[in-house]
Scaffold this active site. Structure first.
Site, short mmCIF file in Angstrom:
data_model
loop_
_atom_site.label_atom_id
_atom_site.label_comp_id
_atom_site.label_asym_id
_atom_site.label_seq_id
_atom_site.Cartn_x
_atom_site.Cartn_y
_atom_site.Cartn_z
N LEU A 83 17.38 -11.53 -23.69
CA LEU A 83 18.64 -10.79 -23.73
C LEU A 83 18.89 -10.12 -22.40
CD1 LEU A 83 18.52 -9.05 -27.24
CD2 LEU A 83 20.09 -10.87 -26.54
N LYS A 118 16.55 -2.58 -31.62
CA LYS A 118 15.67 -3.53 -30.92
C LYS A 118 14.22 -3.11 -31.18
CE LYS A 118 15.00 -5.80 -26.46
NZ LYS A 118 13.55 -5.61 -26.36
N ARG A 139 7.13 -16.69 -29.16
CA ARG A 139 8.25 -17.04 -28.29
C ARG A 139 7.78 -17.88 -27.10
NH1 ARG A 139 10.58 -15.58 -23.58
NH2 ARG A 139 12.83 -15.86 -23.44
N LYS A 319 19.49 -0.39 -23.52
CA LYS A 319 18.16 0.19 -23.53
C LYS A 319 18.20 1.72 -23.45
CE LYS A 319 15.08 -2.31 -23.49
NZ LYS A 319 14.41 -3.10 -22.47
N CYS A 416 -15.02 -1.13 2.94
CA CYS A 416 -15.88 -1.66 4.01
C CYS A 416 -15.88 -0.79 5.26
CB CYS A 416 -15.46 -3.08 4.36
SG CYS A 416 -13.85 -3.18 5.16
N CYS A 436 -14.46 -7.99 3.78
CA CYS A 436 -14.36 -6.80 2.92
C CYS A 436 -14.65 -7.18 1.47
CB CYS A 436 -12.96 -6.20 3.03
SG CYS A 436 -12.68 -4.82 1.91
#
Length: 678
Positions: A83, A118, A139, A319, A416, A436
């Site tokens: 979405l 949602k 999904r 949202k 290091c 390192c």
């Protein structure tokens, strides 16, 4: 100083790709939706402003990630789309204006919207044949998911048989599996008593539960399910459903549980009222919700509007604002990644944020610390919006303790002790010591990863043991390991050692593109590595390629080209290649593959023809279309000229289409291109 666009784009892509991998492949998400959404929007904005920096592996150029392989992969009969997100009412209004413009005819006055909460869980696809549940799947990437039918059968709110006397031959139902908050708390209490790691939040717990191989564990955790849409065959005795509201009512009739807090809204004002009501009311719900899904109610309008490559045009998720919380900074530490990038982190007093216990937050880089004037002991506000983990939003200076001092960013690597280097124009300091331990650790984990050499058993824990016991100093050293050496490591028995030796040996047979990706060249993702392997079939050719030759390859931009050139100039990298070649690694496409490709290209009708691709194609990404063209012997360029033979145009084609028409260049849509490629 803010990050230069190439640097910031690389950071965003890396962060989003890691989050997508954890979410879709591992089913162990560590990034909240609000965090991912904000990062993704920033990436889109930067790529819009700098289109020349778009790369084929950018999250904006794809739909999703591949499903994991522990369960059987299944292709969905009907794709599960994501979405589009809106974060305020202004964006919701813009969405309404877009779909209204897209409808050429008159908009029905009673079209209306259906608003549904949602649910923060895992999307599920259910398939019923003649009324019987025959398959349930995650999904996945929207096209392919994982079959988890046995686990879904344990959820009491998923009917095993539809409550219909004469059911249609095929019904597809989509919904959300989730863990109620009370159940989540009980599970974590039991795990704590058993000395097990706690689930971070209900969403993670639901995802992890669905992927349990033992369905008895799934049954014990008592997941719940809300259905929110269905697909019926057009023939047979299927009822004629004309709206989303009717579909929800029919789902109830069939025996599904649908969210009782849905509402039919005549306009956006009613949608806004619904959203505001549940923005406050959600705190009393027995489950988590992270927004409101707004859908056009009328199915005929939905059909007319259709889909983009990623989203339905007739639906959007509004949202809730990201949550914020205050806490105290106990320490500031720095982490070193596999590319040597040094990232500062704030270590904080634990705080609850959106159902998650948070103890660390990213500080991005030295400039961000200076901008905040952040000090150990400060009280800060953190939020779940903008990074893989929470970020520090601001410092509450009025609460600062006395005698605090400004933080001094380290000048030497904490792993290091080599001097850190901050390249001109970049915000990130780096350790450039190829020996390192942090760089070696990250490089080995990357090399052994699923998308690279795929060495089973060589995860981070074993990599750390190999380094700590002095058995490896470079990637190439793993090919000299013996079973006896491995058995000397803690918790490494004879069988485990033998399996790892076998997996390492098997990795020598991986294809050239995987090896290129595994080398960890900066900015070279999986897709870029495949493009490089196809255009430079041997490592020798790739090493000799100039910056201009690399940049001239479709999908390889300036940043990647320069990174490849720079990587091969480093003596340590040349030594690594030599050792890997001696170990038997493949640094060229197989002769069979090259021969087949050459024959195909020479015989095809588009051999030697020049194409330009523009706009959004219905099903193919531009990079996918380009690879199909090149596989058939055609060439793809980024600009239209009199030498262009074909322009492949999708939605929002823009100025390239105008120029092509002025020059009389033949236009193709996606279907015409595919017909031409047959």
């Amino acid at each position: 100083m803010s990050d230069a666009p190439p640097t910031r784009l690389a950071q965003l892509r890396s962060q989003l790709q890691k989050a997508a991998y954890a979410y879709y492949v591992l089913d162990a998400p560590f990034m909240e939706d609000a965090v991912y959404d904000q990062l993704y929007r920033e990436l889109v904005a930067l790529e819009t402003a700098h289109p020349q920096l778009i790369t084929p592996d950018s999250p904006t150029q794809r739909i999703g990630d591949q499903p994991a392989t522990q369960f059987t992969s299944v292709k969905h009969n009907i794709p599960l789309y994501s979405l589009e997100n809106a974060f305020d009412f202004g964006e919701l209004t813009q969405w309404e204006q877009r779909w209204q413009r897209a409808l050429a005819g008159e908009i029905p006055s009673d079209s209306g919207y259906v608003c549904e909460l949602k649910i923060d869980g895992s999307a599920i696809a259910l398939t019923y044949e003649n009324g019987i549940l025959v398959r349930g799947a995650t999904r996945g990437d929207g096209v392919t998911g994982e079959e988890i039918t046995q686990n879904l059968r344990t959820i009491r709110t998923i009917p095993l048989r539809l409550n219909l006397d004469n059911p249609p031959p095929l019904v597809e139902v989509r919904g959300e599996a989730f863990l109620p908050l009370e159940t989540f708390e009980k599970i974590n209490q039991e795990r704590e008593k058993a000395g097990e790691n706690l689930f971070a939040n209900p969403r993670n717990a639901a995802a992890g539960t669905l992927r349990q191989l033992d369905s008895r564990i799934v049954a014990a955790r008592k997941l719940d399910f809300f259905a929110y849409t269905l697909h019926l065959p057009e023939s047979h005795n299927s009822p004629q459903l004309n709206s989303q509201w009717e579909a929800l009512e029919f789902l109830k009739k069939m025996g599904f549980r649908v969210n009782p807090n849905r509402e039919l809204c005549p306009n956006l004002t009613a949608v806004k009222n619904y959203f505001e009501k549940w923005d406050e009311g959600r705190k009393k719900l027995p489950y988590l919700t992270d927004g409101v899904v707004v859908k056009l109610n009328d199915f005929s309008l939905q059909a007319e509007l259709g889909f983009t490559q990623k989203f339905p045009r007739w639906a959007i998720a509004l949202k809730y604002a990201a949550e914020e919380a205050p806490t105290t900074v106990k320490d500031i530490i720095v982490n070193v990644g596999r590319t040597g990038a040094v990232t500062p982190m704030a270590v904080m007093e634990p705080v609850q944020l959106a159902g998650t216990t948070v103890q660390r937050a990213t500080l991005h880089n030295e400039d961000r610390i200076k901008e905040l004037d952040l000090r150990i002991g400060d009280t800060v506000v953190i939020r779940k919006a903008g990074e893989i983990i929470p970020e520090v939003l601001r410092v509450l200076v009025d609460l600062r303790p006395e005698a605090t001092i400004p933080y001094e960013f380290p000048s030497h690597c904490p792993e290091c002790n080599s001097a850190l280097v901050r390249p001109p124009g970049e915000a990130v300091a780096r350790c450039v010591n190829s020996s390192c331990p942090a760089i070696l650790r990250g490089s080995l984990v990357h090399w052994a990863g699923r998308d690279a050499l795929d060495i089973q058993g060589l995860g981070e824990k074993n990599v750390i043991l190999l380094i700590e016991h002095g058995l490896v100093q470079s990637i190439a050293d793993i090919y000299d390991l013996t079973s006896e050496q491995l058995q000397s490591l803690p918790r490494m028995g004879q069988k485990s050692a033998a399996n790892l030796i076998q997996a390492i040996a098997h990795s020598k047979n991986q294809d050239y593109a995987r090896v290129l990706y595994g080398l960890g060249i900066r900015f070279v993702g999986k897709v870029n590595a495949e493009i490089l392997a196809q255009n430079f079939p041997t490592l020798e050719q790739l090493q000799k390629a100039s910056f201009a030759q690399l940049q001239g390859v479709y999908g390889i931009g300036e940043e990647i080209a320069q990174s490849v050139v720079d990587w091969f100039r480093v003596d340590a990298n040349q030594q690594l290649i030599e050792k890997l070649q001696q170990a038997g690694l493949t640094f060229a496409q197989t002769q069979t593959a090259q021969t087949q490709t050459a024959q195909t290209q020479a015989n095809h009708q588009i051999s030697g023809k020049t194409f330009v691709i523009t706009g959004t194609l219905p099903t193919l990404k531009r990079t996918e279309a380009a690879e199909k063209i090149k596989a058939a012997g055609g060439k793809v360029t980024s600009s239209v000229s009199k030498n262009t033979d074909y322009l492949v145009a999708g939605d929002n084609a823009g100025s390239k289409l105008d120029k092509a028409r002025q020059l009389g260049i033949q236009e193709l849509n996606e279907n015409q291109l595919l017909e031409l490629l047959v």
